[in-house]
Design an enzyme around this catalytic site. Sequence first.
Site, short mmCIF file in Angstrom:
data_model
loop_
_atom_site.label_atom_id
_atom_site.label_comp_id
_atom_site.label_asym_id
_atom_site.label_seq_id
_atom_site.Cartn_x
_atom_site.Cartn_y
_atom_site.Cartn_z
CB SER B 319 23.53 15.39 -22.15
OG SER B 319 23.40 15.96 -23.41
CD1 TRP B 322 19.65 21.29 -19.87
CD2 TRP B 322 19.58 21.02 -22.08
NE1 TRP B 322 19.72 22.53 -20.44
CE2 TRP B 322 19.67 22.39 -21.81
CE3 TRP B 322 19.52 20.61 -23.41
CZ2 TRP B 322 19.72 23.36 -22.80
CZ3 TRP B 322 19.55 21.58 -24.41
CH2 TRP B 322 19.65 22.92 -24.10
CG HIS B 323 18.59 17.64 -25.65
ND1 HIS B 323 19.76 17.27 -25.03
CD2 HIS B 323 18.95 18.45 -26.67
CE1 HIS B 323 20.78 17.83 -25.67
NE2 HIS B 323 20.32 18.54 -26.66
N GLY B 324 14.71 17.08 -23.06
CA GLY B 324 13.27 16.91 -22.97
C GLY B 324 12.86 15.96 -21.88
CG PHE B 477 15.18 21.22 -26.59
CD1 PHE B 477 14.07 20.40 -26.53
CD2 PHE B 477 15.97 21.16 -27.70
CE1 PHE B 477 13.77 19.53 -27.56
CE2 PHE B 477 15.69 20.28 -28.74
CZ PHE B 477 14.59 19.48 -28.66
#
Lengths: 311, 477
Positions: B319, B322-324, B477
């Site tokens: 997770s 996934w954001h960066g 993102f």
Amino acid sequence: MALKKILKFKIINTFTIVISFIVSFFILDLGVNSFLRKGLKKYYGIEDNSEIALIGHSHIMLGLDKESMEKKLNIKVAKYTSEGVDILNRKVMIDYLLEKNDSIRLLIYGVDAWSFSGEGLSANSQVLFYPFLDNVNIDHYLRECVPFKDYLTRKIIKTTRYNEGLISSSFRGYLRNWDNMKSGTVNLKKVKEQIAKNKYRKINNNPLYIETLTQTIETLSLNKIEIILFYIPTLHLINQVENKKFKKNIDIFEQIESDYDNVKFINFTDAYSHRYELFYDPIHLNSVGQKVVTDSLIKILQKNYYNDIGI
Amino acid sequence: MLFNSWEYLFLFLVTTILYFNISLKYRTFLLLISSYIFYISWRLDFALLMLAVTMVNFFGGIKINASRSKKSKKYWLALTIFLSLIPLIYFKYFNFLIENINFIIPFFDNNLQLPYIEIILPVGISFFTFQALSYSLDVYYGKTNVEYNFINFSGFVAFFPQLVAGPIERSSNLLSQFRNKHLFLKENFLIGAKLFIWGLFKKVVIADRLAIYVNNIYDNPELFNSATLAVATMFFAFQIYCDFSGYSDMAIGSAKILGFNLRQNFNLPYLANSIGDFWKRWHISLSSWFGDYLYIPLGGNRVRYYRWVINIFLVFLLSGFWHGASWTFIIWGSLHAFYYLVESWGDKFLNLIDFNFIKRYWGYKVFKILTVFVLVCFAWVFFRANSITDAFFIIDEILSFKKGDLYIGSSAVTFILSIFLIFLLLIVQIMQYLKIASMYFYKSKAPASIQFLWYLLICVAISTLSVSSNAFIYFQF
């Protein structure tokens, strides 16, 4: 059929709500704009028939105490200053002020070694003129220098002409509050660190700025207005970073002084730039600094301008 | 094309008017055209990329559905996932991979340094990739029917209100809505417009304003003291919430006017009383995506304890990733996994010592809400910091409690206004929690005249106080 009727009624009902919402919004928009603009004019002293005008950016804004000047000189002073306004913006400010006020006899114009550097001051200081978009000249100026979409938005929705700085100034206008609220003292260690990291504003002269200042002086001279190019002191540490360029620009102001009879250059740098306790940050005075500098200026005005403008 | 632009307003108005006045069979096509216009406004070639991901999942879904053996289904699913993830990995994670390889190479006595490639991350790639993948996974698990209409499926992947920053929709919710006839309803219009206005307020008045202070501090953390860094971190917590939830509200509101119901994406996350609760309230569509397609297939909590711990870490870690593409995001995700596990141990401990009665007291609940907020803020430091070094420096500085004046930014007015807006937000959130104010599709208890006045004032606040220069944070993102 019944469903269609119900839907039609509901759509008309929704339409009425939307229209009343939009109409209410524009009425409120008009009212808020009118209120805020009136406060701003009071804050800047644009329509109060002042005889002295202070023009500049944050240096003058924090460096000179308008109320103290009014009290001690017994004369009305307009303080039309905004953060980040460059020489080009100031020409528009002066033109607007002269249009609204024909009693100005002395104009104190803030200068510094970075006056001719376009970059590093503000990317969009012209937005400070938005509240006066209804004025023909300012309308013309903004139409040329801001994107059309931005211009149109401000033209249609008047409250989009403000930011919190302008709103705050407007309220201060109503409250008649021009105090310098910066009470801290500059952190010399931090300033040295920033200089070491090359994080300081560079002095880069743009010929257009020099030309515009000359034009501004010509306009003021035509209106028979005395001019003081006033250097609010900046911190010694910052002044010496580009010492040669710094001195060169001081020479330019001295040259302008000698070129015009109605121009005087007053430079408080040597007198105060080493007195760190007067500074909030490297380029702005705190409230103590403001008092010291204003008192010194008042003495000069009382001594040299008695005959010219009756101080 | 940003939501707070005239271009979006124009596109949305034209789409809405046409949508309710044309035949049903052309409606999805109209939405598809509008969606691609919306996306092409950023870059044309990125739209082709989205089309490619759409096609992979469309045909992948058909193949998965048509496969008779489980092995064959698995093969087609794996191929679909692999092909869908190629653009995401290339555009988002390639340079991160190079960076890490370059870091490791010197340990093998080699001076080789691989070159970085110049890439611009396509807007919303993580969102539309995950949305398209959810369809293929649902077809595989038999949760949804296969879609044979390419226009409907493309409309589902590219639906413009939620295309670039979510909520990440599931085919079971959104795809089926493309087959239905939507009527222009007053209720939908009012709910949608209210959500849009409130979302816009959160984005352009609160989030963008807080961003000025936060960016100033986080770009030069070494110049500021403990108190300033702590305040900047707290501001960032509200900035990212208002930014992302504001965008979600605008997306849900726009879709609602068109008659579509999108999922709720935020549910007062800073009033969560546990980390588990926080993740049920924060970016709900992503949390549930990872829950449904990663955590449960890995066995969820029906596995041995050590496997469950691994599952939790894996879900949070991915997770974060996934954001960066940065270690800071990975640490952020891992920190939340750690919180989650510690919390579960804490609960077990309370059970063990028979101390559960404490949970009934309101003081304990408030204590937990505040504790969760502080822990979440602590993790945000890693999320926002420009590097791991910066993040550790900031934490070290904050925890040193060094004395010094609080830096209030370039303008005291902005600072005071920022604090006022945070308080206003908190009051509204508490009213939403108590169901006095409306949230998502729930109705407000306030009289219509008060609501009319409230939204009128919000609109004037948007026009007077908006800071319109910042782009949406979550776009990258």
